[in-house]
Design a protein around this motif. Structure first.
Motif, mmCIF file in Angstrom:
data_model
loop_
_atom_site.group_PDB
_atom_site.id
_atom_site.type_symbol
_atom_site.label_atom_id
_atom_site.label_comp_id
_atom_site.label_asym_id
_atom_site.label_seq_id
_atom_site.Cartn_x
_atom_site.Cartn_y
_atom_site.Cartn_z
ATOM 1 N N ALA A 293 0.841 -1.200 0.000
ATOM 2 C CA ALA A 293 0.000 0.000 0.000
ATOM 3 C C ALA A 293 0.872 1.243 0.000
ATOM 4 O O ALA A 293 1.860 1.319 0.714
ATOM 5 C CB ALA A 293 -0.904 0.000 1.223
ATOM 6 N N GLY A 294 0.482 2.193 -0.817
ATOM 7 C CA GLY A 294 1.190 3.469 -0.844
ATOM 8 C C GLY A 294 2.434 3.465 -1.703
ATOM 9 O O GLY A 294 3.065 4.499 -1.887
ATOM 10 N N SER A 295 2.782 2.288 -2.266
ATOM 11 C CA SER A 295 3.981 2.278 -3.105
ATOM 12 C C SER A 295 3.588 2.431 -4.566
ATOM 13 O O SER A 295 2.416 2.313 -4.926
ATOM 14 C CB SER A 295 4.767 0.990 -2.903
ATOM 15 O OG SER A 295 4.153 -0.050 -3.619
ATOM 16 N N GLU A 296 4.567 2.650 -5.394
ATOM 17 C CA GLU A 296 4.308 2.881 -6.811
ATOM 18 C C GLU A 296 3.657 1.672 -7.460
ATOM 19 O O GLU A 296 2.840 1.800 -8.366
ATOM 20 C CB GLU A 296 5.634 3.187 -7.498
ATOM 21 C CG GLU A 296 5.477 3.807 -8.850
ATOM 22 C CD GLU A 296 6.787 3.767 -9.621
ATOM 23 O OE1 GLU A 296 6.723 3.526 -10.831
ATOM 24 O OE2 GLU A 296 7.848 3.959 -8.995
ATOM 25 N N ARG A 297 4.045 0.480 -6.987
ATOM 26 C CA ARG A 297 3.536 -0.737 -7.607
ATOM 27 C C ARG A 297 2.347 -1.320 -6.856
ATOM 28 O O ARG A 297 1.871 -2.407 -7.198
ATOM 29 C CB ARG A 297 4.662 -1.772 -7.722
ATOM 30 C CG ARG A 297 5.774 -1.314 -8.663
ATOM 31 C CD ARG A 297 6.985 -2.190 -8.553
ATOM 32 N NE ARG A 297 6.803 -3.507 -9.149
ATOM 33 C CZ ARG A 297 7.034 -3.781 -10.429
ATOM 34 N NH1 ARG A 297 7.450 -2.846 -11.238
ATOM 35 N NH2 ARG A 297 6.866 -5.006 -10.890
ATOM 36 N N GLY A 298 1.874 -0.615 -5.866
ATOM 37 C CA GLY A 298 0.749 -1.134 -5.095
ATOM 38 C C GLY A 298 -0.394 -0.146 -5.073
ATOM 39 O O GLY A 298 -0.312 0.923 -5.679
#
Lengths: 356, 624
Positions: A293-298
């Motif tokens: 969550a909150g990442s570029e890939r998520g």
């Protein structure tokens, strides 16, 4: 590229070559766990280094978003597999033991009930040992390994009420399942498996995938809500909402790189979670704790509210208190609403990534 | 269902200039539209409903939170809807499943009762051949939703041929909605490329990235998200409004040329349109008879469509009057028409002194940027009389190249006995030398002081020297009358084609400027000439003179025209070289009878493609 499945198959072959061949660690982590009585406890999750999912190894390459076999050894030795029960207990004790944990979860990046991955004696050994140590054990499996014969022999070892069998149904819409996910489960197969588990008194948990490829943000929200309604109707006891994240070397990854796919917004996760709680009521335990969550890939929103949403969803999953979710607000909701149109008009494909 | 008999669902072309159109769709505001995307897709205060055409029929999209995607309905698809395909491809059989999805979409559209205003979605990613698009067009949608990646980041080399090809396949009365991110600075360009509908998504997506639209620029900002959204929306609305006004004032390309100095990708589009893709643009679609002023500030103005159109028309339609034997090439002047400038009066005097009785045999052409070559007869037409440039005395390489090419093209058409004298400053050297193929040009460099006594004497002497070779001209009209006739002939050729010739021997000029001059022949009205604005309106008798040779013919399905408007539905065929604003001659279906003369409101290409709206404003009708 005529079929995506042959393409997924090719990706899988490549990813197998890149696998960490000698990796035999039992990856583990601790997280909060909502208990039956509404209290919160701690659970230890362990990922067993088996061969990984047989379905993913098949020619069609398995599911379009699944990257899990990447983390498994391709050819674990017999000794490695046989050592698993003891090593799990060692980790369990080292991390705090039965004083600390109310539950354990065993993931194999495949199916715990698949004898190709875990021989019966190893499987039984693990279940037998941990049945004594914790209140609840969660294992994961594909539908086809849920057979009356197999489960009857398991409940000789562990009281059925202590066992939670999680099934990654992802969606109960067979068309979406067939078209976007390539899961190979139909709703009927899922119903059959849940039925067997229910009649044996075993708890069931359904995984809901939020935003498979080819679906727009809104279509995926709608599909997730419909799936949860169906899961409620087949009397499932646990639901886990799993928003998609970009796994390495998957078709989803490939589409993401070509800007044909964007992981869902945390707003969608929030909308689905709130709606799911409304549908499922208090009798069903609902987990909505997105990976990456909150990442570029998520799944993510804007920089400001990503950590807040992530924390709130985690907290909700542990407490089941929907009040935590109702408090969430951020200006980026307006942006989210605007992207909804962008994706609908392109059917979720060919969207301009907002993040570049 | 017979689609032809249903209510008009496509737009009506109210204004056309190149690929840019203003369409009237239903009772909605004229296009272009800027749609609002926050929670509801809106045009003004009207909701555009989203309806999915699935194999189970039209599906209402759910209301989720405060996201309202559709007006509720049971059986009837709401007015003003976008009808979406389900279009979820099958992972196992990609191509086959998309074909299947497309045919479900078409079947459902054909089965349903469609509203009066609706859009369909054409996703090229899912359909490689145009057959599917043509089938969608058959349904006569009001607009078609098209997808492409961000125009601000996309390659103009791919985008330009793609959109021009697509626009040529979609009839001009059907709008194109380019959904997705179109930031400020790209609106005018989008409209210039034939896009009719855009949305405000860019305001949000840029706020997400911390970009603010401010004063025509995109900048990074540390303001809060809500503030960024507010500012971006305000700026988007401002740019949109400005772009719409520019369309009305025929200043869209001036606006694009302004935007290109802020947004590098706009500049790439402008240069590639002018240099590389020049040949795929149909300049006949651009209006020929404007009255707005144009401000040209840089090399990009060489590629202004109105300028390119002028060059093409002059090269193909200008014919040197037969009496002329010498062309004097002169520099242009800031005052328009050039002939009224101080410098050109002085040149004229010098030329007259040198030419003496041969004066009628001399023609003056002015060299100018960005237009190129302007024969003296065309000094009052659009855009010659209507432009302004920075005067520096320097010519860029590009200006030199384009002007010399035009000069070459024009000289090539001249009879071999025509002499050419150039009387310009050193700044023109490159251009003249490039154009001086076969050494046809007698060159008079005059240093930097082109109006000095020395320079003018040199001009007189040079003219005198050349002119002595010529025979004395036969009987000619008085100077003023001769020159007026030359202007009228040239303008009629410019409007109707190079082969057109009016017999003006016995005409009479009535009235004087600033009012348009009425020209009579044999006691009857022949034509009207606005000498200040370079416009000639032919009477029916004058039309008879050029009836065989005019390129501007429209064939309609009646023998008797009523009213003052010719509607597109009544047109059987029209010449595809007709530009909006051109004077056209209207014939009956056998082309045997000339019915009327009028002014085209839309291009000939559009007349042949649309069935709604007014195509020609009738000026004079033939009475039988």
């Amino acid at each position: 590229m005529d079929t995506f499945t042959s393409f997924i198959g090719e990706l899988r072959v490549k990813s197998n070559q890149e696998r960490k061949l000698h990796h035999d660690k039992i990856i583990n982590w601790i997280d909060e766990y909502p208990m039956k009585d509404g209290k919160r406890g701690l659970a230890l999750t362990m990922i067993l280094p088996t061969k990984g999912c047989k379905y993913a190894m098949a020619k069609h390459g398995g599911c379009s978003m699944c990257t899990l076999p990447m983390d498994n050894p391709l050819q674990p030795t017999e000794t490695l597999i046989k050592s698993l029960p003891q090593r799990c207990v060692d980790i369990f004790n080292a991390k705090g033991g039965k004083e600390k944990f109310v539950a354990v979860k065993f993931y194999t990046s495949g199916s715990f009930l698949d004898r190709w991955e875990l021989p019966i004696e190893v499987r039984d050994n693990i279940l037998r040992t941990f049945a004594e140590l914790v209140d609840e054990i969660t294992i994961e499996t594909r539908c086809e390994f849920v057979t009356r014969k197999q489960l009857t022999s398991i409940i000789d070892i562990i009281p059925p009420s202590k066992l939670i069998v999680a099934i990654g149904q992802e969606t109960t819409d067979d068309e979406i399942n067939k078209r976007s996910i390539n899961k190979g489960h139909t709703l009927n197969q899922f119903k059959r498996a849940v039925n067997i588990l229910r009649t044996l008194g075993i708890q069931t948990k359904g995984y809901v995938l939020l935003k498979p490829i080819f679906l727009s943000e809104l279509a995926s929200v709608e599909d997730a809500i419909r799936t949860i309604e169906t899961m409620k109707s087949v009397q499932i006891q646990h639901v886990s909402i799993n928003p998609a994240y970009i796994g390495k070397m998957t078709l989803m990854d490939f589409m993401f790189k070509y800007r044909e796919y964007q992981p869902p917004w945390l707003w969608s996760v929030l909308i689905v979670t709130k709606k799911a709680k409304e549908i499922l009521g208090s009798s069903v335990r609902l987990i909505s704790d997105p990976v990456a969550a909150g990442s570029e890939r998520g799944p993510s929103n804007c920089k400001e509210c990503n950590p807040i949403f992530k924390e709130a969803l985690k907290e909700f999953s542990a407490t089941q208190d929907v009040g935590i979710l109702n408090k969430l607000a951020c200006d980026c909701y307006e942006i989210y609403k605007s992207t909804i149109y962008n994706e609908i008009l392109s059917n979720g494909m060919g969207i301009d990534s907002i993040r570049y | 269902m017979d689609y032809k008999n249903k209510e008009m669902t496509t737009g009506e072309i109210i204004y056309e200039a190149g690929l840019t159109r203003r369409l009237k769709i239903g009772d909605l505001p004229l296009t272009p539209w800027l749609l609002n995307t926050s929670g509801k897709l809106m045009i003004g205060d009207k909701l555009i409903s989203m309806v999915v055409m699935s194999e189970r029929g039209p599906i209402n999209l759910p209301k989720i939170d405060d996201i309202v995607l559709s007006n509720d309905y049971l059986e009837v698809i709401p007015e003003l809807s976008v009808l979406l395909p389900r279009l979820v491809p099958n992972i196992k059989k990609l191509d086959a499943s998309i074909k299947e999805e497309n045919s479900i979409y078409l079947d459902e559209l054909k089965k349903s009762t469609l509203p009066n205003v609706f859009g369909v979605v054409y996703n090229q990613k899912f359909s490689h051949d145009y057959q599917f698009l043509f089938e969608l067009i058959e349904l006569q949608p009001s607009f078609i939703v098209i997808r492409h990646s961000q125009i601000s980041n996309s390659s103009p080399r791919q985008f330009i041929p793609w959109i021009i090809d697509l626009r040529s396949k979609i009839p001009p009365n059907i709008g194109i909605y380019l959904s997705g991110e179109i930031p400020i600075g790209f609106f005018a360009l989008a409209f210039g490329l034939g896009i009719d509908i855009i949305d405000d998504y860019a305001a949000y997506s840029n706020a997400f990235r911390g970009n603010v639209f401010e004063d025509g620029f995109v900048k990074q900002s540390s303001r809060s998200t809500s503030e960024l959204i507010k500012l971006n929306l305000a700026e988007i609305n401002r740019d949109f409004l400005g772009s719409c006004l520019s369309i009305d004032d025929n200043l869209l390309w001036s606006r694009i040329h302004r935007d290109m100095h802020v947004f590098s990708n706009v500049a790439s589009f402008v240069y590639l349109l002018g240099r590389t893709f020049n040949s795929i643009i149909n300049y006949d679609l651009y209006p020929s008879n404007n009255t707005n002023n144009l401000i040209f500030t840089g090399d990009e103005s060489l590629y202004h469509p109105d300028v390119t159109k002028y060059r093409k028309r002059v090269i193909s339609r200008y014919v040197l009057p037969p009496v002329k034997k010498l062309i004097v090439l002169l520099p242009c002047s800031a005052k328009k028409p050039y002939a009224e400038s101080k410098s050109h009066r002085m040149y004229r005097k010098a030329i007259r002194q040198g030419a003496g009785k041969h004066f009628p045999q001399v023609s003056v052409w002015s060299l100018t940027s960005p237009l190129g070559v302007v024969p003296q007869e065309l000094e009052t037409i659009y855009p010659v009389k209507y432009y302004d440039i920075p005067v520096t005395g320097h010519w860029s390489e590009e200006e030199t190249q384009i002007t010399s090419q035009m000069l070459i093209d024009m000289i090539e058409q001249l009879p071999l006995d025509i002499k050419i004298l150039v009387h310009v400053s050193e700044g023109y050297r490159g251009m003249i030398e490039a154009a001086n193929i076969n050494n046809r040009i007698t060159i008079n460099w005059i240093g930097n002081e082109d109006k000095s006594d020395d320079a003018l004497i040199k001009l007189t002497n040079s003219v005198e020297k050349i002119i002595t070779e010529f025979d004395t001209p036969g009987k000619v009209d008085k100077e003023k009358i001769r020159e007026n006739k030359e202007i009228i002939q040239a303008i009629v050729k410019y409007n109707h084609g190079s082969k057109c010739f009016l017999s003006l021997d016995t005409i009479k000029f009535m009235g004087r400027p600033p009012r348009p001059i009425q020209i009579q022949k044999d006691g009857q009205h022949f034509l009207t000439w606005d000498s200040l604005y370079g416009k000639v309106n032919l009477g029916l008798n004058a039309c008879l003179d050029i009836i065989e040779s005019s390129l501007n013919w429209v064939i309609c399905d009646t023998d008797d025209i009523k009213g003052t408007s010719l509607f597109a539905i009544g047109i059987v065929n029209a010449s595809e070289t007709i530009s909006p604003g051109d004077e056209v001659i209207i014939y009956n279906s056998t082309k045997q009878l000339m019915l009327a003369v009028g002014t085209a409101l839309i291009s000939g290409i559009s007349m042949n493609q649309v069935n709604y709206g007014i195509a020609v404003k009738i000026k004079k009708k033939n009475k039988w």
